[in-house]
Write an enzyme that holds these catalytic residues in place. Structure first.
Site, PDB file in Angstrom:
ATOM      1  N   SER A   1       0.857  -1.170   0.000  1.00  0.00           N
ATOM      2  CA  SER A   1       0.000   0.000   0.000  1.00  0.00           C
ATOM      3  C   SER A   1       0.903   1.232   0.000  1.00  0.00           C
ATOM      4  O   SER A   1       1.988   1.209  -0.575  1.00  0.00           O
ATOM      5  CB  SER A   1      -0.938  -0.030   1.220  1.00  0.00           C
TER       6      SER A   1
ATOM      7  N   TYR B   1      -5.029   7.405  -6.912  1.00  0.00           N
ATOM      8  CA  TYR B   1      -3.959   6.641  -6.259  1.00  0.00           C
ATOM      9  C   TYR B   1      -4.359   6.286  -4.831  1.00  0.00           C
ATOM     10  O   TYR B   1      -4.199   5.149  -4.387  1.00  0.00           O
ATOM     11  CB  TYR B   1      -2.669   7.460  -6.269  1.00  0.00           C
TER      12      TYR B   1
ATOM     13  N   LYS C   1      -4.688   2.564  -3.113  1.00  0.00           N
ATOM     14  CA  LYS C   1      -3.845   2.167  -1.989  1.00  0.00           C
ATOM     15  C   LYS C   1      -4.664   1.827  -0.744  1.00  0.00           C
ATOM     16  O   LYS C   1      -4.288   0.941   0.029  1.00  0.00           O
ATOM     17  CB  LYS C   1      -2.830   3.257  -1.685  1.00  0.00           C
TER      18      LYS C   1
END
Length: 328
Positions: A164, A191, A195
């Site tokens: 992550s 993003y 994650k």
């Protein structure tokens, strides 16, 4: 996949610890590990460190020629029966993901550790071969399908490590609009969603497989200058660092410092081969330790509560199955 020869998980490792320091004294002979993204950066270093300690590493990459050139030192440094073989995997294509999984299942060799390392960051808006927003599709859905398809190869005592990022704090997942069909696109929000999904996937995978002795965890490698930032100009990268440092100072935290690649890969191998399953299972780790939950949105440190929410994790799992058209 903590080994009997490993140092105790309580041993003090931190942000500057390297892969070799974390694995000192660890014998991985006879262990089989899958690492995605072995054509550059963290993936290559992760494979190198594991093979050097005796692990049989299966490295997955989209571009096999690039991966072969990038992993010369991995093969040269393998010891105690360790080694590396490469398999083709394009996480932005579920056809490729399924073909890779089918080949691994046909081989029928079990895994002691799976490290979902590959990913993309802050890329322009685009879609995968299956029509998913690029970052969510490649970073999360590709790994979701791959890992679940090969879960039968993960024997009791094995472990899943999802990479992550502190970037998960940019956004929770959006289960109503995962592909930005109605939401204005922002590469950092995208993003962040992907994650956060990496953490939630680990949480739910751990819950589902705990009774069979399989654990899952998520890690933040730290800030490292690798190919991951290839979509950012020098100016954009500096602006990002400036924003992070401003937020850190406002939260009373030190300025950001980049890690070396061996330091960045250390948390992956620590969580996969050194820490105990009870310590890291269903958790988020950083700097070679389990991170604390930090609700403050301004803080880059620790993990945000929504990323570990078990109900959110179950909902993401159901949404991911729906998007992939496959139930696990």
């Amino acid at each position: 996949m903590a080994t009997t020869a490993a140092p105790t998980a309580s041993k003090a490792f931190g942000a500057t610890s390297t892969t070799d320091e974390v694995l000192k004294g660890v014998n991985l002979a006879g262990k089989r590990v899958l690492v995605t993204g072995v054509s550059a950066g963290l993936g290559v270093e992760t494979a190198r460190a594991l093979a050097a300690h005796g692990a049989e590493v299966v490295g997955a990459a989209r571009d096999l020629a690039k991966a072969k050139a990038a992993t010369v030192e991995v093969r040269a440094g393998a010891a105690n029966g360790g080694g590396l073989e490469l398999v083709e995997l394009d996480l932005a294509s579920l056809a490729s993901v399924r073909a890779c999984a089918d080949a691994l299942l046909a081989d029928a060799s079990p895994f002691d550790l799976v490290i979902a390392n590959a990913g993309v960051m802050a890329c322009p808006f685009g879609k995968t071969a299956d029509g998913f927003e690029t970052q969510f599709g490649a970073n999360h859905l590709g790994h979701f399908v791959l890992v679940n398809r090969i879960a039968a190869l993960m024997k009791p005592g094995s472990r899943l490590v999802n990479l992550s990022s502190a970037g998960h704090r940019y956004s929770d997942v959006d289960l109503d609009d995962p592909n930005f069909d109605r939401t204005p696109f922002d590469p950092w929000i995208a993003y962040g969603r992907s994650k956060t999904a990496n953490v939630l996937f680990a949480v739910e995978f751990d819950r589902r497989h705990k009774t069979s002795g399989v654990a899952a965890t998520a890690v933040h490698p730290g800030g490292i200058q690798t190919e991951l930032s290839r979509h950012l100009t020098r100016e954009a990268m500096q602006a990002l660092v400036d924003r992070i440092n401003a937020a850190n100072r406002a939260a009373g935290e030190p300025d950001m410092s980049f890690k070396t690649i061996p330091q960045g890969a250390a948390t992956s191998v620590w969580a996969g081969a050194v820490a105990t399953a009870d310590e890291v299972g269903g958790r988020y780790c950083e700097d070679c330790h389990v991170a604390e939950i930090v609700p403050d949105p301004a803080s880059r440190r620790g993990v945000k509560p929504y990323a570990l929410d078990p109900e959110r994790a179950k909902a993401l799992w159901a949404k991911s199955e729906e998007m992939a058209g496959e139930r696990f």
